[in-house]
Enzyme design. Structure first.
Site, PDB file in Angstrom:
ATOM      1  N   GLY A  30       0.836  -1.197   0.000  1.00  0.00           N
ATOM      2  CA  GLY A  30       0.000   0.000   0.000  1.00  0.00           C
ATOM      3  C   GLY A  30       0.868   1.242   0.000  1.00  0.00           C
ATOM      4  N   GLN A  48       3.182   9.993   0.750  1.00  0.00           N
ATOM      5  CA  GLN A  48       4.470   9.313   0.962  1.00  0.00           C
ATOM      6  C   GLN A  48       5.457   9.590  -0.174  1.00  0.00           C
ATOM      7  OE1 GLN A  48       2.346   5.376   1.920  1.00  0.00           O
ATOM      8  NE2 GLN A  48       4.234   5.225   3.101  1.00  0.00           N
ATOM      9  N   CYS A 105       5.430   0.098   7.357  1.00  0.00           N
ATOM     10  CA  CYS A 105       5.131   1.249   6.500  1.00  0.00           C
ATOM     11  C   CYS A 105       6.389   1.588   5.707  1.00  0.00           C
ATOM     12  CB  CYS A 105       4.721   2.441   7.366  1.00  0.00           C
ATOM     13  SG  CYS A 105       4.332   3.933   6.437  1.00  0.00           S
ATOM     14  N   LEU A 106       6.214   1.836   4.414  1.00  0.00           N
ATOM     15  CA  LEU A 106       7.375   2.197   3.584  1.00  0.00           C
ATOM     16  C   LEU A 106       8.036   3.482   4.078  1.00  0.00           C
ATOM     17  CD1 LEU A 106       5.977   1.311   0.055  1.00  0.00           C
ATOM     18  CD2 LEU A 106       7.893   0.198   1.218  1.00  0.00           C
ATOM     19  N   HIS A 141      -4.876   1.968   7.363  1.00  0.00           N
ATOM     20  CA  HIS A 141      -3.494   2.454   7.456  1.00  0.00           C
ATOM     21  C   HIS A 141      -3.264   3.587   6.448  1.00  0.00           C
ATOM     22  CE1 HIS A 141       1.009   1.790   7.871  1.00  0.00           C
ATOM     23  NE2 HIS A 141       0.933   2.431   6.718  1.00  0.00           N
ATOM     24  N   GLU A 142      -3.710   3.389   5.209  1.00  0.00           N
ATOM     25  CA  GLU A 142      -3.459   4.390   4.157  1.00  0.00           C
ATOM     26  C   GLU A 142      -4.317   5.640   4.345  1.00  0.00           C
ATOM     27  OE1 GLU A 142      -0.866   3.954   2.572  1.00  0.00           O
ATOM     28  OE2 GLU A 142      -0.610   1.802   2.861  1.00  0.00           O
ATOM     29  N   HIS A 147      -2.716   8.025   6.573  1.00  0.00           N
ATOM     30  CA  HIS A 147      -1.709   8.871   5.899  1.00  0.00           C
ATOM     31  C   HIS A 147      -2.354  10.143   5.345  1.00  0.00           C
ATOM     32  CE1 HIS A 147       2.062   6.663   5.927  1.00  0.00           C
ATOM     33  NE2 HIS A 147       1.468   5.547   5.532  1.00  0.00           N
TER      34      HIS A 147
HETATM   35  C1  QAP Z   1       0.692  -0.593   4.882  1.00  0.00           C
HETATM   36  O1  QAP Z   1       2.810  -1.159   4.200  1.00  0.00           O
HETATM   37  C2  QAP Z   1       0.200  -1.803   5.597  1.00  0.00           C
HETATM   38  O2  QAP Z   1       9.550  -1.594   6.757  1.00  0.00           O
HETATM   39  C3  QAP Z   1       1.541  -0.901   3.693  1.00  0.00           C
HETATM   40  O3  QAP Z   1      11.512  -2.378   5.086  1.00  0.00           O
HETATM   41  C4  QAP Z   1       1.010  -2.513   6.470  1.00  0.00           C
HETATM   42  O4  QAP Z   1       3.558  -1.833   2.224  1.00  0.00           O
HETATM   43  C5  QAP Z   1      -1.069  -2.231   5.430  1.00  0.00           C
HETATM   44  C6  QAP Z   1       7.573  -2.272   3.757  1.00  0.00           C
HETATM   45  C7  QAP Z   1       0.522  -3.615   7.135  1.00  0.00           C
HETATM   46  C8  QAP Z   1      -1.549  -3.320   6.086  1.00  0.00           C
HETATM   47  C9  QAP Z   1      -0.756  -4.022   6.937  1.00  0.00           C
HETATM   48  C10 QAP Z   1       7.897  -1.903   5.041  1.00  0.00           C
HETATM   49  C11 QAP Z   1       8.581  -2.661   2.906  1.00  0.00           C
HETATM   50  C12 QAP Z   1       6.195  -2.199   3.260  1.00  0.00           C
HETATM   51  C13 QAP Z   1       9.221  -1.954   5.473  1.00  0.00           C
HETATM   52  C14 QAP Z   1       3.806  -1.604   3.383  1.00  0.00           C
HETATM   53  C15 QAP Z   1      10.227  -2.354   4.603  1.00  0.00           C
HETATM   54  C16 QAP Z   1       9.896  -2.711   3.317  1.00  0.00           C
HETATM   55  C17 QAP Z   1       5.149  -1.749   3.972  1.00  0.00           C
HETATM   56 CO    CO Z   2       2.275   3.644   5.604  1.00  0.00          CO
END
Ligand code: QAP
Ligand code: CO
Length: 171
Positions: free
Chosen positions: A45, A50, A95-96, A137-138, A141
């Site tokens: 996501g 971001q 989270c990215l 989550h999004e 943001h």
């Molecule tokens: C949000 O998160 C989310 O730390 C999206 O090193 C998270 O795509 C929604 C990511 C959990 C639902 C459940 C995070 C990639 C990606 C990192 C992501 C990383 C590399 C996170």
């Molecule tokens: Co995020």
């Protein structure tokens, strides 16, 4: 085009995003860039803020049973509004914009979402499981909120310590 992702503690992440009014070619190219950016950094996501664009747009691409992400499962969500949230679940989120850190967060279990697609057409979807969690989550943001702000005082302290240490080691 892959866009740079803003990371915590950049203050831009605290900005409240504004409604999208023009569903034009510029928006479409931006959404395409968001997808390329998210896939290239292994995300499921991504919200527009971001990548430094404070508009109410987000994309999601939830992996299938085999853990594969496919463009067929891409959902582009503009100007979303949550309705009928129900239940509670804990899920370990990341989270990215907060790379390398994951922690349990409480979210609604199911919800209805009203939003617009890239053409400005009104859409509705019913979400549960990972999709429902990712939507919340999004949308946070879009309000300038990060998942780490939902942690208890002690877990937030643990986060700040670990994250600062990781930042130092990167330099
Ligand atoms: C949000 O998160 C989310 O730390 C999206 O090193 C998270 O795509 C929604 C990511 C959990 C639902 C459940 C995070 C990639 C990606 C990192 C992501 C990383 C590399 C996170
Ligand atoms: Co995020």
């Amino acid at each position: 085009m892959i866009l740079p992702i803003i990371t915590y503690p950049n203050k831009q992440l605290k900005v409240r995003s504004s409604a999208v009014v023009n569903f034009d070619d510029l928006l479409h190219r931006f959404l395409d860039d968001m997808f390329e950016t998210m896939m290239s950094s292994n995300g499921i996501g991504l919200a527009a803020i971001q990548v430094a664009n404070p508009i109410r747009a987000l994309i999601l691409c939830i992996p299938d049973e085999e853990g594969e992400q496919s463009k067929e499962n891409l959902i582009e969500i503009i100007n979303p509004v949550i309705h009928d949230p129900k239940g509670n679940v804990l899920y370990q989120e990341g989270c990215l914009s907060v790379p390398g850190f994951y922690e349990d967060v409480e979210r609604f279990e199911t919800l209805m979402l009203q939003y617009q697609n890239r053409h400005g057409e009104p859409c509705t979807l019913e979400a549960n499981e990972l999709l429902a969690i990712a939507i919340q989550h999004e949308i946070d943001h879009l309000e300038g909120k990060l998942f780490i702000e939902k942690l208890t005082y002690n877990r937030r302290k643990k986060f700040e310590k670990e994250y600062k240490k990781a930042l130092k080691e990167k330099k």
